[in-house]
Motif scaffolding. Sequence first.
Motif, PDB file in Angstrom:
ATOM      1  N   ASN A   1       0.823  -1.210   0.000  1.00 54.54           N
ATOM      2  CA  ASN A   1       0.000   0.000   0.000  1.00 54.54           C
ATOM      3  C   ASN A   1       0.865   1.272   0.000  1.00 54.54           C
ATOM      4  OD1 ASN A   1      -2.528   0.962  -0.266  1.00 54.54           O
ATOM      5  ND2 ASN A   1      -3.033   0.970   1.922  1.00 54.54           N
TER       6      ASN A   1
ATOM      7  N   GLN B   1      -7.843  -4.230   4.975  1.00 50.71           N
ATOM      8  CA  GLN B   1      -7.268  -3.586   3.783  1.00 50.71           C
ATOM      9  C   GLN B   1      -6.558  -4.605   2.887  1.00 50.71           C
ATOM     10  OE1 GLN B   1      -4.839  -0.520   5.495  1.00 50.71           O
ATOM     11  NE2 GLN B   1      -6.499   0.987   5.541  1.00 50.71           N
TER      12      GLN B   1
ATOM     13  N   THR C   1      -8.101  -3.247  10.914  1.00 51.91           N
ATOM     14  CA  THR C   1      -8.140  -2.388   9.728  1.00 51.91           C
ATOM     15  C   THR C   1      -7.103  -2.856   8.715  1.00 51.91           C
ATOM     16  OG1 THR C   1      -8.704  -0.562  11.175  1.00 51.91           O
ATOM     17  CG2 THR C   1      -7.984   0.012   8.956  1.00 51.91           C
TER      18      THR C   1
END
Lengths: 281, 108
Positions: A232, B78, B74
């Motif tokens: 990410n 993700q 979280t």
Amino acid sequence: MAKLTRESLSKEIQQLPSLSVIVTHLLTQLQRDDVAMAELMEEASHDQALAARILHIANSPFYGLSAHIGSLKDAGTMLGIHTLYNIVTAAGIIGHFPPAEDQNFDRHSFWQHVIGTGICARVLAHHAGMDQELAFTAGLLHDIGKVVMAVYFEEDFARVLAYRDEHDCLIREAEQAVLGFDHTLVGAQVAQSWKLPKPVVDAIKSHHSLPATSLPLAELIHLSDILCRGLNIGHGGDDLIPFLKSSVLARLGLNWDIIRSYLGEIENLNRFSDQLIDSAS
Amino acid sequence: MTIMSSKILGLDQVTAGMTLAQDVLDASGNCLMVSGVVLTKKQLDSLSKRGINSLAIEFEQELSAEEIAALRNTCITQFEHRFRHVQDDVEMQQLKNILMAYRLESLE
């Protein structure tokens, strides 16, 4: 602007603003011993806007230098010529494109993605015994086709993004569905028009569809792109992960344990990217 | 574990040694000081003279067990989201597991 087609693409690309002479030299100079690098930085210092941006970045607290850096020569001495090379090339490429706010294709996270890919490629290139500067450059430019479309072919790109949202797919799949080609073709043609080295053009062109023959730089970018998406780091225009071609790890002399051992270093080197993008845009 | 957080303090509450969490801009938008700087007495005096009356300052925040658990959840969500199209692929699952284990290590 007219609708972009496979046929009109190369003509349209030739009409785009050309890259500045100094950034072109930075990207095409393959002989990068310390003397050649110092000459490149001397040349960069003549571009005052670029030099000012670089000094702003070099003086940012991230680098933790106590003395104020007043020239690119000092920056090279203090930061190391290779770190400076990364900063200068990234600032040169980012600064080439007019900044814009686009909620559907966030430019800041796009630059984070490509700088992240460049850093990842650089770190893994060192392990694989490949040219690190070339690896960084190829990572930095691997998705250049996307930003070229976002900036110069806005309407076509808006349709691509709408398709991406509607079909929950990779941006590349959306580009192929809407335009009949994708950012790898656009990027490769742009890189060709900038007269970049062939391995960089090949890496841009093939990072999603690797040929059967060995193309180490493209393989390295294929892997680095996927790792950055997985971690990410930034946003390349979609929030999905493309499939990893399974032969790539072995071909580059890597395995999952080795990759795992480099993740910390990659993320640490990446901490500079925010500041760099803010200063360069 | 702790995370870095920030809050706005009046200039009179800021002391030397604190770290700036956001760039300081003057009224015309010029950057006077960039985030990340460890402030000195001299810099604080100079900012005061330039009419700056508050600063965003970094501080460490200790997280509760519940907050850590929420961050871990979280993170996992993700990862599941990003890898949603490759659920059946063994190699991609391996990649996901390695990267997720690495991320979760920093949230222990």
